[in-house]
Design a protein around this motif. Structure first.
Motif, mmCIF file in Angstrom:
data_model
loop_
_atom_site.group_PDB
_atom_site.id
_atom_site.type_symbol
_atom_site.label_atom_id
_atom_site.label_comp_id
_atom_site.label_asym_id
_atom_site.label_seq_id
_atom_site.Cartn_x
_atom_site.Cartn_y
_atom_site.Cartn_z
ATOM 1 N N VAL A 14 0.857 -1.187 0.000
ATOM 2 C CA VAL A 14 0.000 0.000 0.000
ATOM 3 C C VAL A 14 0.894 1.239 0.000
ATOM 4 C CG1 VAL A 14 -1.849 1.258 1.155
ATOM 5 C CG2 VAL A 14 -1.740 -1.248 1.325
ATOM 6 N N VAL A 15 0.667 2.134 -0.956
ATOM 7 C CA VAL A 15 1.492 3.333 -1.094
ATOM 8 C C VAL A 15 0.581 4.552 -1.187
ATOM 9 C CG1 VAL A 15 3.358 4.440 -2.378
ATOM 10 C CG2 VAL A 15 3.140 1.951 -2.421
ATOM 11 N N THR A 16 0.950 5.614 -0.497
ATOM 12 C CA THR A 16 0.195 6.867 -0.585
ATOM 13 C C THR A 16 1.124 8.020 -0.910
ATOM 14 O OG1 THR A 16 0.417 7.292 1.796
ATOM 15 C CG2 THR A 16 -1.567 6.120 1.067
ATOM 16 N N ARG A 184 1.607 -9.633 -6.218
ATOM 17 C CA ARG A 184 1.632 -8.956 -7.514
ATOM 18 C C ARG A 184 0.813 -7.675 -7.526
ATOM 19 N NH1 ARG A 184 2.395 -11.963 -12.476
ATOM 20 N NH2 ARG A 184 3.551 -13.874 -12.096
ATOM 21 N N LEU A 185 0.149 -7.358 -6.436
ATOM 22 C CA LEU A 185 -0.748 -6.204 -6.383
ATOM 23 C C LEU A 185 -0.152 -5.062 -5.571
ATOM 24 C CD1 LEU A 185 -2.801 -8.268 -7.509
ATOM 25 C CD2 LEU A 185 -4.511 -7.253 -5.982
ATOM 26 N N ILE A 186 -0.388 -3.842 -6.053
ATOM 27 C CA ILE A 186 -0.005 -2.631 -5.334
ATOM 28 C C ILE A 186 -1.209 -1.693 -5.321
ATOM 29 C CG2 ILE A 186 1.486 -0.597 -5.316
ATOM 30 C CD1 ILE A 186 3.648 -2.226 -6.609
ATOM 31 N N VAL A 187 -1.600 -1.267 -4.131
ATOM 32 C CA VAL A 187 -2.665 -0.277 -3.989
ATOM 33 C C VAL A 187 -1.997 1.079 -3.800
ATOM 34 C CG1 VAL A 187 -4.635 0.508 -2.631
ATOM 35 C CG2 VAL A 187 -4.255 -1.945 -2.977
ATOM 36 N N VAL A 188 -2.332 2.030 -4.655
ATOM 37 C CA VAL A 188 -1.721 3.357 -4.604
ATOM 38 C C VAL A 188 -2.822 4.412 -4.557
ATOM 39 C CG1 VAL A 188 -0.185 4.999 -5.729
ATOM 40 C CG2 VAL A 188 0.277 2.554 -5.909
ATOM 41 N N ALA A 189 -2.647 5.392 -3.687
ATOM 42 C CA ALA A 189 -3.580 6.511 -3.615
ATOM 43 C C ALA A 189 -2.798 7.811 -3.558
ATOM 44 C CB ALA A 189 -4.483 6.392 -2.399
ATOM 45 N N ALA A 190 -3.267 8.818 -4.276
ATOM 46 C CA ALA A 190 -2.639 10.136 -4.269
ATOM 47 C C ALA A 190 -3.712 11.196 -4.086
ATOM 48 C CB ALA A 190 -1.877 10.375 -5.569
ATOM 49 N N ASP A 194 -5.014 9.751 3.965
ATOM 50 C CA ASP A 194 -4.255 9.452 5.170
ATOM 51 C C ASP A 194 -3.695 8.039 5.050
ATOM 52 O OD1 ASP A 194 -4.308 8.086 8.073
ATOM 53 O OD2 ASP A 194 -3.877 10.234 8.292
ATOM 54 N N HIS A 195 -2.396 7.902 5.170
ATOM 55 C CA HIS A 195 -1.744 6.607 4.918
ATOM 56 C C HIS A 195 -2.231 5.523 5.873
ATOM 57 C CE1 HIS A 195 1.346 3.857 3.500
ATOM 58 N NE2 HIS A 195 1.590 3.568 4.774
ATOM 59 N N ASP A 196 -2.229 5.807 7.159
ATOM 60 C CA ASP A 196 -2.602 4.774 8.139
ATOM 61 C C ASP A 196 -4.045 4.329 7.965
ATOM 62 O OD1 ASP A 196 -0.054 4.864 9.208
ATOM 63 O OD2 ASP A 196 -0.597 6.299 10.781
ATOM 64 N N ASP A 197 -4.932 5.279 7.684
ATOM 65 C CA ASP A 197 -6.336 4.919 7.459
ATOM 66 C C ASP A 197 -6.478 4.017 6.243
ATOM 67 O OD1 ASP A 197 -7.101 6.388 9.637
ATOM 68 O OD2 ASP A 197 -7.866 8.104 8.486
ATOM 69 N N LEU A 198 -5.767 4.359 5.177
ATOM 70 C CA LEU A 198 -5.875 3.552 3.961
ATOM 71 C C LEU A 198 -5.313 2.151 4.191
ATOM 72 C CD1 LEU A 198 -6.682 3.426 0.977
ATOM 73 C CD2 LEU A 198 -4.358 4.119 0.407
ATOM 74 N N VAL A 199 -4.200 2.053 4.876
ATOM 75 C CA VAL A 199 -3.623 0.728 5.160
ATOM 76 C C VAL A 199 -4.623 -0.137 5.912
ATOM 77 C CG1 VAL A 199 -1.869 -0.482 6.522
ATOM 78 C CG2 VAL A 199 -1.221 1.468 5.104
ATOM 79 N N GLU A 200 -5.290 0.447 6.892
ATOM 80 C CA GLU A 200 -6.280 -0.309 7.674
ATOM 81 C C GLU A 200 -7.432 -0.784 6.798
ATOM 82 O OE1 GLU A 200 -9.232 0.364 11.555
ATOM 83 O OE2 GLU A 200 -7.661 1.825 11.091
ATOM 84 N N GLN A 201 -7.909 0.098 5.910
ATOM 85 C CA GLN A 201 -9.029 -0.270 5.035
ATOM 86 C C GLN A 201 -8.631 -1.374 4.050
ATOM 87 O OE1 GLN A 201 -10.250 3.451 3.219
ATOM 88 N NE2 GLN A 201 -10.206 4.469 5.220
ATOM 89 N N VAL A 202 -7.451 -1.224 3.463
ATOM 90 C CA VAL A 202 -6.986 -2.213 2.486
ATOM 91 C C VAL A 202 -6.734 -3.552 3.166
ATOM 92 C CG1 VAL A 202 -5.103 -2.816 0.915
ATOM 93 C CG2 VAL A 202 -6.031 -0.493 0.922
ATOM 94 N N GLU A 203 -6.148 -3.514 4.347
ATOM 95 C CA GLU A 203 -5.875 -4.758 5.073
ATOM 96 C C GLU A 203 -7.166 -5.505 5.382
ATOM 97 O OE1 GLU A 203 -2.588 -6.011 8.367
ATOM 98 O OE2 GLU A 203 -3.685 -4.130 8.684
ATOM 99 N N GLN A 204 -8.199 -4.768 5.715
ATOM 100 C CA GLN A 204 -9.488 -5.389 6.022
ATOM 101 C C GLN A 204 -10.159 -5.965 4.782
ATOM 102 O OE1 GLN A 204 -11.009 -5.842 8.975
ATOM 103 N NE2 GLN A 204 -12.833 -6.758 8.023
ATOM 104 N N ARG A 205 -10.136 -5.222 3.675
ATOM 105 C CA ARG A 205 -10.909 -5.629 2.503
ATOM 106 C C ARG A 205 -10.159 -6.587 1.572
ATOM 107 N NH1 ARG A 205 -14.044 -6.912 1.223
ATOM 108 N NH2 ARG A 205 -15.130 -5.924 -0.510
ATOM 109 N N PHE A 206 -8.845 -6.591 1.595
ATOM 110 C CA PHE A 206 -8.084 -7.449 0.696
ATOM 111 C C PHE A 206 -7.446 -8.640 1.415
ATOM 112 C CE2 PHE A 206 -8.381 -3.629 -1.855
ATOM 113 C CZ PHE A 206 -8.368 -4.074 -3.171
#
Length: 431
Positions: A14-16, A184-190, A194-206
C-alpha cells in the motif's frame, strides 16, 4: 513527494502520496500482470478479465457498481497493458472507504456470470473491429507483432475474435487466481489521503487474497526480431512505422533513449518535425517514441503522409537518423531535459497522474523515485553518449517496418536495411 509505503502480511503493498490543499483522491490497484503473462491459449484473457471485473460480484450487480461510485460523484475505469493491469477510481476524500470496498469487491468477489460474459465478449469484438478500421491504431499492433514475432509480448492486447469467444468463466477464474495474488498487487492513492487509514481499510478488505500462487508460469524472455509488415489498403494516407530494438527500464541507456526520442521527434522543435514536416512538407504527422519493457524495448518513428510524398519520406527519415549518430548539440539535450522536467512537474498537479507514476515506479523498481533523482539520471547524458547510443540503436540491429495504406513507392525493406547497415545517404540513393 510525501510518499509512504507499507507491505501487508500477505505481501500486498500500500502506497500513498499525500497532496495538501486538494479535496479528492485518485486510488487504484495495479497488477504486475498484463497481456504478456497470457499462455498460448489465453490470448486476450487479461483484457477480457479487466472488462468482466465490473460486471457483477457476490454483493453488487454491474449496475450497482456504476451507481454507487457515481452517486458520490466519483468515477471508475481500468486499463490493460503489455505488462500491467490497473483498476482505479477518483473520489472525494470522504468517499475513499467506498472506493476501496468496490475495488476489493470487483477483484476478489467477481461472479463472471455467463450471460454477462457473452455480452462483454460481443463488446470486445466491436472493439477489435473498431481498431481494425483505424489504420493509425492497428499499424501499432502490426509493428509490435513484427518486432517480436511469435511472442506474447508482441501480440495485440485485445486478442482475436476466435480467442475472445473461446473463454469461459472457469478460464477467467483460473487466470485471476494465478496472476492476481497479493505479491503482484499494489494499492496506490494520491491526493487527500491518510496513509494509516488507507492501510487499515486495504488490510481489512483485501485480506482474502492469496499471498502467491502455488505455481506461477515463468515469463518467457523477450527476443527482438525485427522485420517487415506491409498492408496495401485504399486509404487517403499511408501510416508508416520504423523501429529498432530499444532498452528495458533497468538498462543504463533507458533514460538516454527517452532523451534521444525527444530530440528526434518529441515536439515541434525536434529534428524530424523541422526537417520532414516544416522544411520539406512530406507529412502532416511525425514523432519518435521509446517504449520500455522489463527486459526489452522499442525505439520507433511514426509518420503519416499522402502517397505522392511516400517515396522520399523514409529516405529523409533515415538520413536524420544517420545524422544523429555524428552530431547532437548540447542545447538539444538541455531542451529535452526541460521538456521532460516540465511534463513531470505538470503531471504531478494531477492526483491520477501521480498515483499512476508512483505505481509504475513501485512495480518496476520496488520503490518511489523522487523528482530530483529522476533529473539526476538525465544530468549524466552527454552529446557523445547520445551519438554512441544512436549508432548502436539504428545500425546494430535489424529494423522493424510496419505500414498500412497506399504503399506504392515506399522504400523496400532490403533497401532500408542496407542503408542502415552501411550508413549511406538514403536521399541520394532514392534520387
Amino acid at each position: 513527494m510525501n510518499v509512504e509505503s507499507t507491505r501487508l502480511a500477505n505481501g500486498l503493498t500500500v502506497v500513498t502520496d499525500t497532496m495538501p490543499g486538494i479535496e479528492s483522491v485518485a486510488i487504484g490497484v495495479w497488477v504486475r500482470s498484463g497481456s504478456r503473462n497470457e499462455g498460448e491459449a489465453e490470448h486476450g484473457v487479461a483484457h477480457l478479465l479487466e472488462h468482466m471485473a465490473f460486471k457483477g460480484t457476490r454483493k453488487r450487480t454491474a449496475r450497482r457498481i456504476a451507481e454507487e461510485i457515481e452517486n458520490v460523484g466519483g468515477e471508475m475505469n481500468a486499463s490493460t497493458s503489455t505488462e500491467t493491469t490497473a483498476y482505479y477510481a477518483r473520489v472525494l476524500k470522504d468517499d475513499v472507504p467506498l472506493a476501496v470496498d468496490i475495488l476489493a469487491d470487483i477483484l476478489t468477489e467477481s461472479l463472471f456470470d455467463e450471460e454477462e460474459l457473452a455480452r462483454e465478449q460481443n463488446v470486445i469484438l466491436q472493439e477489435i473491429g473498431a481498431a481494425s478500421d483505424t489504420p493509425d491504431d492497428i499499424v501499432y499492433d502490426h509493428f509490435a507483432e513484427t518486432a517480436f514475432r511469435g511472442q506474447t509480448i508482441g501480440r495485440p492486447i485485445l486478442g482475436t475474435p476466435e480467442t475472445v469467444l473461446s473463454f469461459t468463466p472457469a478460464q477467467l477464474r483460473r487466470y485471476l487466481e494465478t496472476h492476481y495474488t497479493a505479491d503482484r498487487l499494489i494499492v496506490v492513492a494520491a491526493g487527500a489521503v491518510d496513509h494509516d487509514d488507507l492501510v487499515e481499510q486495504v488490510e481489512q478488505r483485501f485480506r482474502s487474497l492469496a499471498p502467491m500462487p502455488a505455481n506461477t508460469p515463468d515469463l518467457t524472455p523477450a527476443v527482438y526480431t525485427g522485420g517487415d509488415f506491409r498492408h496495401e489498403r485504399e486509404l487517403m494516407d499511408a501510416q508508416v512505422l520504423i523501429g529498432f530494438e530499444g532498452r528495458p527500464y533497468h538498462a543504463r541507456d533507458f533514460y538516454a533513449s527517452q532523451v534521444l526520442a525527444n530530440i528526434l521527434g518529441g515536439g515541434m522543435s525536434s529534428r524530424l518535425f523541422q526537417e520532414v514536416r516544416e522544411l520539406r512538407g512530406l507529412c502532416y504527422s511525425i514523432y519518435a517514441f521509446h517504449w520500455g519493457f522489463s527486459d526489452s524495448g522499442i525505439f520507433g518513428i511514426h509518420a503519416a503522409t499522402g502517397s505522392k510524398d511516400l517515396p522520399i519520406l523514409v529516405p529523409v527519415i533515415l538520413d536524420e537518423l544517420r545524422k544523429a549518430t555524428g552530431d547532437i548539440d548540447q542545447s538539444e539535450i538541455e531542451r529535452s531535459r526541460a521538456q521532460i522536467r516540465a511534463a513531470l512537474l505538470m503531471s504531478q498537479e494531477s492526483p491520477a497522474a501521480r498515483a499512476g507514476q508512483v505505481a509504475r515506479q513501485m512495480l518496476l523498481y520496488g520503490r518511489p523515485i523522487s523528482n530530483d533523482e529522476l533529473m539526476d539520471r538525465l544530468e549524466n547524458i552527454t552529446p557523445g553518449r547520445l551519438t554512441d547510443l544512436a549508432g548502436r540503436l539504428f545500425f546494430d540491429t535489424t529494423p522493424t517496418f510496419a505500414s498500412i495504406g497506399p504503399l506504392e513507392g515506399l522504400m523496400d525493406f532490403d533497401a532500408v536495411s542496407g542503408t542502415l547497415s552501411t550508413g549511406t545517404t538514403a536521399t541520394a540513393a532514392a534520387g
